[in-house]
Design an enzyme around this catalytic site. Structure first.
Site, short mmCIF file in Angstrom:
data_model
loop_
_atom_site.label_atom_id
_atom_site.label_comp_id
_atom_site.label_asym_id
_atom_site.label_seq_id
_atom_site.Cartn_x
_atom_site.Cartn_y
_atom_site.Cartn_z
N GLY A 100 0.78 -1.30 -0.01
CA GLY A 100 -0.14 -0.01 0.10
C GLY A 100 0.97 1.29 -0.16
O GLY A 100 0.43 2.17 -0.84
N HIS A 101 1.80 1.37 0.93
CA HIS A 101 2.73 2.32 0.90
C HIS A 101 3.55 2.57 -0.27
O HIS A 101 3.77 3.46 -0.84
CB HIS A 101 3.63 2.28 2.08
CG HIS A 101 3.24 2.27 3.49
ND1 HIS A 101 3.07 1.15 4.11
CD2 HIS A 101 2.57 3.29 4.20
CE1 HIS A 101 2.59 1.30 5.35
NE2 HIS A 101 2.19 2.60 5.27
N ASP A 155 -7.35 5.18 4.17
CA ASP A 155 -7.81 6.05 5.21
C ASP A 155 -8.59 7.33 4.63
O ASP A 155 -8.22 8.35 4.50
CB ASP A 155 -6.58 6.68 5.85
CG ASP A 155 -5.62 5.25 6.63
OD1 ASP A 155 -5.90 5.08 7.73
OD2 ASP A 155 -4.77 5.05 5.97
N SER A 199 -2.41 -3.37 5.96
CA SER A 199 -2.12 -2.54 6.81
C SER A 199 -0.88 -2.97 7.71
O SER A 199 -0.57 -4.17 7.70
CB SER A 199 -3.38 -2.58 7.89
OG SER A 199 -3.08 -2.00 9.12
P1 AMP Z 1 0.60 4.79 7.73
O1 AMP Z 1 1.80 4.37 7.42
O2 AMP Z 1 -0.58 3.72 8.22
O3 AMP Z 1 0.15 5.79 8.50
O4 AMP Z 1 -0.18 4.99 6.01
C1 AMP Z 1 0.61 5.93 5.09
C2 AMP Z 1 -0.06 6.26 4.28
O5 AMP Z 1 -0.22 4.89 3.39
C3 AMP Z 1 -1.49 6.59 4.40
O6 AMP Z 1 -1.61 7.81 3.27
C4 AMP Z 1 -2.49 5.42 4.12
O7 AMP Z 1 -3.61 5.95 3.75
C5 AMP Z 1 -1.62 4.85 3.25
N1 AMP Z 1 -1.90 3.45 2.93
C6 AMP Z 1 -1.75 2.58 4.18
N2 AMP Z 1 -2.19 1.40 3.81
C7 AMP Z 1 -2.68 1.35 2.46
C8 AMP Z 1 -3.27 0.44 1.56
N3 AMP Z 1 -3.59 -0.87 1.84
N4 AMP Z 1 -3.56 0.75 0.31
C9 AMP Z 1 -3.15 2.35 -0.26
N5 AMP Z 1 -2.52 3.06 0.73
C10 AMP Z 1 -2.27 2.72 2.07
#
Ligand code: AMP
Length: 298
Positions: free
Chosen positions: A36-37, A151, A186
């Site tokens: 995702g990231h 998110d 996630s």
């Molecule tokens: P986080 O590290 O969880 O704060 O996420 C950092 C960024 O990655 C945020 O903009 C999230 O929305 C995005 N993100 C997290 N999981 C996913 C996913 N499965 N698909 C797309 N973007 C994601």
């Protein structure tokens, strides 16, 4: 790819690029990087000349201390993944660098922060998100910032923040990346044991059940939510809501695109997911087809 720890180092690293008019993209993350990231980093790589990935587990947005303490941390591996996805700089500051002693300023968006995640996690959560995102934008001064649809409420809140504070940053939203069976990726998935991993899939099943009913022509929010509730069993949702994708106000009818959002604890792990539901296309009757049907039934 270089790893930078201080705002001064980050500014120095980007100063000549900015003067040269290069396009700078920022991908804010809390690390434990997954596909995702990486999709955000790849999108930034396609669109920008310089790609900065920030890695900061922001204590201010955690409402549960145990969640913060158990949040996975793997900077060396993250640095390797970010490089492979095309990042030029990894900005990984300490908590003291971001929140020095005496830090006293916060950024709060009202309204859209009070529903869904805000209602479940408390106002501190989005205050923490808004404060750190504003700070990261001020630190890196990017042209574009990349966020995930995973998110969805965060995207709505950040759009409002950028508009309200006149921050000249373009926001790019990338689709949710899922495991082959549909579970949204996630960083917290790593904490699920085998049983919990199987249960976690119910969140996606619930979203799909509602989407199928919508595709079959169902427009009543209550009926769509019922379909989702039936499919999420045995998981107990913390919230399951069909809301306007801009205001996050609940909708009663699916008259246009609406955001179906869900949060649930699976074991000790809190997961969120969402899907945009679209109303099924209504058959269009031209005057001629109407007449033909009247003729038939007569
Ligand atoms: P986080 O590290 O969880 O704060 O996420 C950092 C960024 O990655 C945020 O903009 C999230 O929305 C995005 N993100 C997290 N999981 C996913 C996913 N499965 N698909 C797309 N973007 C994601």
């Amino acid at each position: 790819m270089r790893t930078l720890r201080t705002v001064e180092e980050l500014r120095a690293a980007l100063a000549s690029d900015r003067r040269a008019g290069l396009e700078i993209g920022l991908v804010p993350t809390m690390g434990a990087l997954h596909e995702g990231h990486l999709s955000l980093i790849s999108r930034a790589r396609e669109q920008c000349d310089r790609v900065v990935v920030s890695l900061f587990v922001n204590p201010a947005q955690f409402n549960e201390r145990s969640d913060l303490e158990r949040y996975p941390r793997q900077e060396t591996h993250d640095a390797q993944l970010a490089t492979e996805a095309g990042a030029d700089l990894l900005f990984a500051p300490s908590v003291e660098e971001v929140y020095p002693p005496g830090f006293a300023t916060t950024v709060e968006v009202l309204g859209v922060t009070e529903r869904l995640e805000g209602a479940a996690r408390g106002v501190e959560h989005f205050r923490g998100v808004c404060t750190v995102v504003t700070k990261l934008l001020c630190m890196a001064l990017p042209d574009a910032a990349y966020f995930g649809q995973k998110d969805a409420q965060q995207v709505v809140v950040i759009r409002r923040l950028l508009r309200d504070l006149n921050l000249p940053v373009r926001i790019e939203v990338c689709p949710t990346v899922r495991e082959p069976d549909g579970l949204a990726m996630s960083s917290r998935n790593a904490r699920l044991n085998a049983d919990e991993r199987a249960q976690a899939l119910s969140l996606y099943r619930a979203l799909i059940a509602a989407a199928e009913h919508a595709a079959a022509g169902e427009r009543s929010a209550e009926a769509l939510l019922d379909a989702a509730r039936a499919a999420i069993v045995p998981v107990e949702p913390e919230y399951l809501a069909l809301v306007d994708p801009d205001t996050l106000e609940p909708v009663t009818q699916l008259d246009g695109p609406a955001l179906l959002a869900v949060a649930a604890h699976v074991g000790d792990t809190r997961l969120i997911d969402n899907l945009i539901l679209e109303p099924a296309a209504v058959p269009i009757f031209t005057p001629n087809t109407e007449k033909a049907m009247t003729t038939c039934s007569a």
